[in-house]
Enzyme design. Structure first.
Site, PDB file in Angstrom:
ATOM      1  N   ASP B 345       0.831  -1.201   0.000  1.00 61.15           N
ATOM      2  CA  ASP B 345       0.000   0.000   0.000  1.00 61.15           C
ATOM      3  C   ASP B 345       0.872   1.260   0.000  1.00 61.15           C
ATOM      4  O   ASP B 345       0.513   2.270  -0.597  1.00 61.15           O
ATOM      5  CB  ASP B 345      -0.885   0.030   1.250  1.00 61.15           C
ATOM      6  CG  ASP B 345      -1.755  -1.206   1.409  1.00 61.15           C
ATOM      7  OD1 ASP B 345      -1.262  -2.305   1.110  1.00 61.15           O
ATOM      8  OD2 ASP B 345      -2.901  -1.068   1.861  1.00 61.15           O
ATOM      9  N   GLU B 487      -6.158 -11.266  -4.230  1.00 54.85           N
ATOM     10  CA  GLU B 487      -5.899 -12.231  -3.163  1.00 54.85           C
ATOM     11  C   GLU B 487      -6.937 -13.347  -3.086  1.00 54.85           C
ATOM     12  O   GLU B 487      -6.826 -14.229  -2.239  1.00 54.85           O
ATOM     13  CB  GLU B 487      -5.791 -11.489  -1.817  1.00 54.85           C
ATOM     14  CG  GLU B 487      -4.562 -10.595  -1.792  1.00 54.85           C
ATOM     15  CD  GLU B 487      -4.493  -9.712  -0.553  1.00 54.85           C
ATOM     16  OE1 GLU B 487      -5.585  -9.318  -0.062  1.00 54.85           O
ATOM     17  OE2 GLU B 487      -3.386  -9.420  -0.092  1.00 54.85           O
ATOM     18  N   GLN B 601      -9.486  -7.332  -6.655  1.00 56.14           N
ATOM     19  CA  GLN B 601      -9.040  -5.966  -6.914  1.00 56.14           C
ATOM     20  C   GLN B 601      -8.191  -5.972  -8.172  1.00 56.14           C
ATOM     21  O   GLN B 601      -7.714  -7.008  -8.602  1.00 56.14           O
ATOM     22  CB  GLN B 601      -8.213  -5.477  -5.741  1.00 56.14           C
ATOM     23  CG  GLN B 601      -6.899  -6.245  -5.577  1.00 56.14           C
ATOM     24  CD  GLN B 601      -6.248  -6.021  -4.234  1.00 56.14           C
ATOM     25  OE1 GLN B 601      -6.569  -6.698  -3.285  1.00 56.14           O
ATOM     26  NE2 GLN B 601      -5.364  -5.077  -4.170  1.00 56.14           N
TER      27      GLN B 601
END
Lengths: 766, 766
Positions: B345, B487, B601
């Protein structure tokens, strides 16, 4: 809605909910079976609640700066309710009715709540018990009746390991597992002692269709039940739980997997039994306790009868009768106060109940002290003494001294105060010896005497001999720098209670050594190897008569210590009339209180009660009248002593006042006194006031005496006890006392200085 | 009263109190200065509240089964109020008004409550801030105005060390002390790292006479203020607090006593300054941040402007700009989620903001990765690889991998699921390299390049070279058993994102080694000693062209991994329209989701965004249209990527939808998304959407490109950034873009494939 206490024959209730007083019923309605105990916290959560569950003996310390304590194990009672998506809390909505009741007879906690909010109206009944029959098992039940519009309810409940001891966490998170699709298990381990705990729960929702979903979080494992309840529909959620630990003495296999398997088997085996059936078998186990030496009181105030039931319920809910490696904590299993540690409270206040009515439990409690000799030797050696110096606070028996060194803040300096009890409150050693001697006198248990009791008595006398300090100018032995039962007086010299009881311990052992040599040569030989008895006896004899025993002043007052009587007095009226007991310390710090003739609890007077033969009645009267007004009773150990002594002294009205105050310490209407846990010594004191004080039973210098003294409010009292292995029943009333016992050799006792012979029944006119 | 969010120019507010939604404002209104951060929990206590305060870098682990985390330090914000003897709670009585506001500009949290109960009516205003000027300092103020009958108020507040990390306690109790009669101090120590913390508080009650009493409890130290408030009377309680730790880099003397002295001096020195003055100097420190490269958005929806302020406020409240041994956690300092750990991140989502606008902070964040090389070497070696394999989750830089191994329960089996990210989510290593490279390209910082950056880049390439697996039948190198950014797909082979970025890392370093040898012989010589650069280069060259880079199918789709395209599809409509993001997992477990073409994502699409030069626009369009409908955006890292990419692809309306969803992740009206803490990557994403997506800035293959794309709702956008050490301002609107910079060498950038030269001002017609 404010809260008030309601008293029944076998029940104590709180009506009305008040979030300020959560601690009161959490403590005084706690459940337990001696193995596990749990505060009676509400199922739903509130700020200020203490959700504590303790398993006897599972001591652990957080770090080297904290002392060992009973760790708060993961909670199984908590339940989060969402009602139409809103968390259920009695702080919101309207409480139509709230009644929380402990049924002493059945060991059952019930809470009945009628609650409404907007168009929701629910009647919720919560029940729970810890089985007195199956030590590992507990169960709860929630019954919800929908009195309002159709409602959506979610219940989340399971095992919550986020609890702690006021922020100190004693457990690792441990493995979790779901067995059989419904048994949730969590297996935390204590951080230092590495003791494994297996907690298992399962749930059954009855009467409605629900969506069920397990949820694992950090230190938590729950089931979620989501359902709708139509108008007038009812639902029950039943929850069962168990706790096993790797120090359990009912199993040899302490692997986590085995404990998990055993727990699963138990829950599966009990699946066919209903909540009511499981409660019934637990009630039956309680009945066996109630049936043994029941006490009946006919009083103008029925609460007197309730008090003795309240005391016995709690004594049996907290005493680890199953395991001699454990003892009773000063708050039992009802709260974090005093960390689960055992004090002199056991021997002087609670043990007499067990000695006289459940001697098999008393033997276990004293065996704990026998197992504690190693710790007592260590403490003595650390302090440069010989023999066994018992720890002021005890936990696992071999741990030795566990009193914390630092306590609360001094109000003047703001600094934490050193707790000196662990260093200088040394009378605990004679208190243990006293409890052992009383047990021997009452039971006549020769096996225990030979194998354990004599050793404790000799070892404690040996300690005292080494503890005495020779005062050469006066050719006498003194004991300086101690604290007596009156903990307001720190670091004083020649506390009367300490010196007299040390003298007694030594004198008794001089006689004992002679007796053993003459009567029990094998026991003598064994103990001689350890103690070199003749040398010890010579040492004891050389000192005993030179021990300084404070004598009465010209006014007939035994000085509490060397300087007490020289200090200024302080008017205590203001503090004595207050509800709480700590008012004095809002005005003075301990150092300042030390400077006044102010006493926390019976000190000289306790000496006079325990060793009544040493003092004339007139002297006792003078001392009672002198010391009592100077006593704040800022210890739950004080009132019962004063109640019994004043009954002995013929001050029956005053005694009954003390009795009333004493039974109200926990059971009474003052809502803030029991927050950190119940006062266990006070519970033992309730039994002593009834049986010793008013029933008139006393074990004095090896002889049983029975001289009843009923208070005016009582027309009748009956009780029973075991003496020399035989059960005696006593009925007092209508001007006479009737004693009964079953077959067996006749028993002697003293009544009004006369030796009485009890064969089967004996009636004495009073 | 239900709760709703209210948006101002510089403020975000919640109106109405709802106990279900405490977590929302606790997280999104958290205070911080990068050194310390604290959730905006209400002063009074509620069940469900999370009272968390974290100090950057103070990682500790509870036991060997738990991973290291930021410990929750003793709380200084909590206050217990008793109003006429009843605890104050908004669950009781009537809330006349409730407004809680975070003022982003000043970093000030305010809560205005008007509350009545029976004849009590109070207006209470709470204010607090953590100083942006003095890193250790914070202050709060409560102002109470009595609008009803005379009232007795008690306030208890101080330091509460009973807080924990969901039951795990990281601190010893520590010494406590009262200094100067009013400064309370508590000095806990972390249990394993033995890091000392000194927390100090002092209070001043204004306008009324009060009884003041200190109170020490277990892990707590408080002052009690008891006073009466007449009708219309007002009172203020001001509280100041500080935190120091033994890893502070603004002191050399870390003894507890010195820290205590420094803390006392600071509080005493500030005594003459008012709350307003101290707030003003903190506001001034914030102003320096706001003045640097301000962003102005003229939008139909003023919330778009607020979003960028919200993002910048939080990025600066959590970034440890003071200490390069620390980085930003995935929840910043706003909650226990992700334990304070640093993920990719930082480099991919937050670092660009700092690289472009506060390069001195970006340098520190990357220096953290340089310091983390030791941990990265350890991880590589543990896994049998060479070079630097960065940990998926990072804490103290030398700790290496700290990803927990076990996560939440599998809904089907009830067992905890293994978290594979720490083992197989290996793209983090190229993400770090990417962040380093981007920083070098934007700043041109040669010192950092020579001393730290090249080493990171070479070491990561070395890792990848060792990580590649030779696929002999196909004479190629593959990367099997990994997890990509998506993930949901565990243990897959040849994740496109992973393979392409590894390929890039290796390719880049091949060039770099050549460049260093030619241009920077000293740097080359130093690094050669460590890496044997020619051999490394030969190894990299031997492998680079054989790395398998998944190619488009006939339909133009780059396979996310070897098997993704073979899996069945799943209609996600139901889940995409829901408020929460975890609905899918109420129906399927991870194993089942793994079996569908469902993506958490941006994965292939993120690759196409970061390495846009590798893919034709048409290919990107096809992949966008293929993957986006299969993406749940069940990660706050997804929406901003999609927003920028769709803007690039000309899908501006769709992009703006993503933008709206992305800014609402934390700031929006859904009340349950932020409980465990704010989504820090999403905050970086907000800046990227504005400056990269609509401002059109991009650093591609070492070249700056500026091609704005304003959404229809925006008429004007201005922003700024630093490039090659010079500040550039960009104004977009009315059909043109105006670029400005101060004196300095001309800068080049690309616009519509043309090289533009910026000397001082340049206007480009759009």
């Amino acid at each position: 809605m404010s809260a008030k206490m309601i008293y029944g024959d076998w029940t104590i209730s709180q009506e009305g909910f008040d979030v300020r007083y959560l601690g009161k019923t959490e403590s005084i309605m706690c459940l337990g079976n001696g193995y596990v105990g749990s505060r009676a916290a509400e199922e739903e959560s509130y700020v200020g609640q203490s959700r504590d569950t303790f398993v006897s003996g599972t001591f652990n310390y957080f770090d080297e700066n904290e002392v060992t304590e009973l760790p708060n194990v993961p909670d199984v009672w908590g339940m989060d309710f969402q009602i139409n998506g809103q968390p259920f809390s009695l702080l919101t909505g309207k409480i139509e009715a709230y009644k929380k009741t402990l049924d002493l007879k059945r060991g059952l906690l019930t809470r009945e709540v009628s609650w409404s909010k907007d168009d929701v109206s629910l009647k919720m009944t919560f029940k729970r018990f810890i089985s007195k029959k199956r030590r590992h098992f507990m169960a709860s039940q929630v019954h919800i009746e929908n009195l309002g519009s159709p409602v959506s309810i979610s219940i989340k409940t399971g095992i919550n390991g986020q609890v702690s001891n006021e922020g100190s966490q004693h457990f690792t998170e441990g493995e979790k597992g779901l067995v059989d699709g419904k048994i949730l298990q969590m297996c935390p381990q204590t951080t230092h002692r590495k003791l494994d705990v297996v907690i298992s729960v399962c749930h059954e929702l009855k009467n409605v269709q629900a969506t069920t979903r397990p949820e694992i979080g950090r230190r938590s494992f729950s089931m979620n039940f989501d359902f709708k309840l139509a108008e007038n529909e009812q639902v029950s959620l039943e929850k069962r739980a168990s706790i096993y630990t790797s120090i359990d003495n009912d199993s040899d296999n302490h692997s986590i997997q085995n404990m998990r398997n055993v727990a699963v088997s138990e829950l599966q085996d009990l699946e066919s039994q209903s909540f009511e059936e499981l409660l019934a078998e637990s009630t039956q186990a309680w009945a066996e306790i109630w049936q043994k030496h029941p006490i009946k009181i006919k009083s103008e105030d029925p609460r007197d009868q309730l008090a003795i039931r309240f005391a016995k319920y709690h004594l049996h809910s907290m005493v680890p009768a199953h395991d001699e490696r454990m003892n009773i904590g000063a708050k039992g299993l009802s709260g974090q106060g005093y960390k689960g540690h055992t004090f002199w409270d056991t021997e002087i206040f609670m043990l007499p109940y067990f000695t006289f009515t459940h001697p098999e439990i008393a033997e276990k409690l004293l065996t704990y002290r026998y197992l504690g000799l190693a710790g007592a030797h260590k403490k003595a050696a650390d302090n440069g003494y010989e023999g066994a110096q018992y720890p002021w606070e005890a936990a696992w028996p071999t741990d030795g001294e566990v009193t914390p060194v630092w306590g609360a803040a001094d109000i003047v300096t703001g600094k934490a105060m050193k707790i000196l009890s662990g260093f200088i409150e040394q009378h605990i050693t004679s208190d243990v010896a006293f409890g052992v001697k009383q047990y021997l006198d009452v039971t006549g248990n020769q096996d225990f005497a030979n194998e354990k009791a004599y050793e404790i008595l000799i070892d404690t006398a040996k300690f005292w001999a080494s503890r005495l300090e020779y005062d050469a100018p006066n050719d006498r032995y003194v004991i300086t720098n101690v604290m007596g039962p009156d903990e307001y007086k720190e670091e004083i010299d020649n506390n009367a209670y300490t010196n007299y009881t040390a003298h007694w311990n030594i004198s008794y052992v001089i006689d004992l050594i002679g007796h053993l040599k003459a009567e029990k040569p094998e026991v003598y030989a064994r103990l001689d190897k350890e103690f070199n008895l003749e040398a010890l006896k010579a040492n004891l004899k050389a000192k005993v008569d030179k021990i300084f025993l404070p004598q009465p002043t010209s006014a007939g007052i035994i000085p509490q210590d060397d300087t007490y009587l020289t200090k200024p007095e302080l008017d205590l009226t203001k503090y004595k009339s207050a509800d709480g007991v700590d008012g004095l310390f809002h005005d003075y710090n301990l150092h300042q209180v030390n400077g006044f003739q102010v006493t926390k609890q019976a000190d000289v007077l306790l000496l006079m009660l325990l060793f009544e033969g040493l003092f004339e009645k007139e002297l006792k009267l003078k001392n009672f009248d002198y010391y009592e007004p100077k006593t704040t009773h800022d210890s739950s150990l004080s009132l019962s002593t004063h109640a019994i002594l004043s009954a002995d002294l013929g001050k029956l009205d005053q005694s009954y006042d003390f009795f009333k105050q004493a039974i109200n310490i926990d059971m009474g209407e003052y809502m803030k006194s029991s927050d950190p846990g119940i006062h266990t010594a006070s519970l033992g004191g309730i039994w002593q006031m009834v049986v010793f004080g008013y029933g008139g039973v006393r074990m004095i210098e090896g002889e049983l005496r029975i001289e009843p003294n009923l208070p005016r409010a009582w027309s009748h009292l009956s009780y029973g006890f075991d003496y020399q292995g035989q059960a005696i029943s006593v009925e007092i009333g209508e001007g006479k006392m009737v004693l009964t016992k079953a077959e067996g050799p006749a028993l002697q006792f003293i009544h009004q200085d006369q030796i009485m012979n009890l064969e089967d029944t004996l009636t004495i006119t009073l």
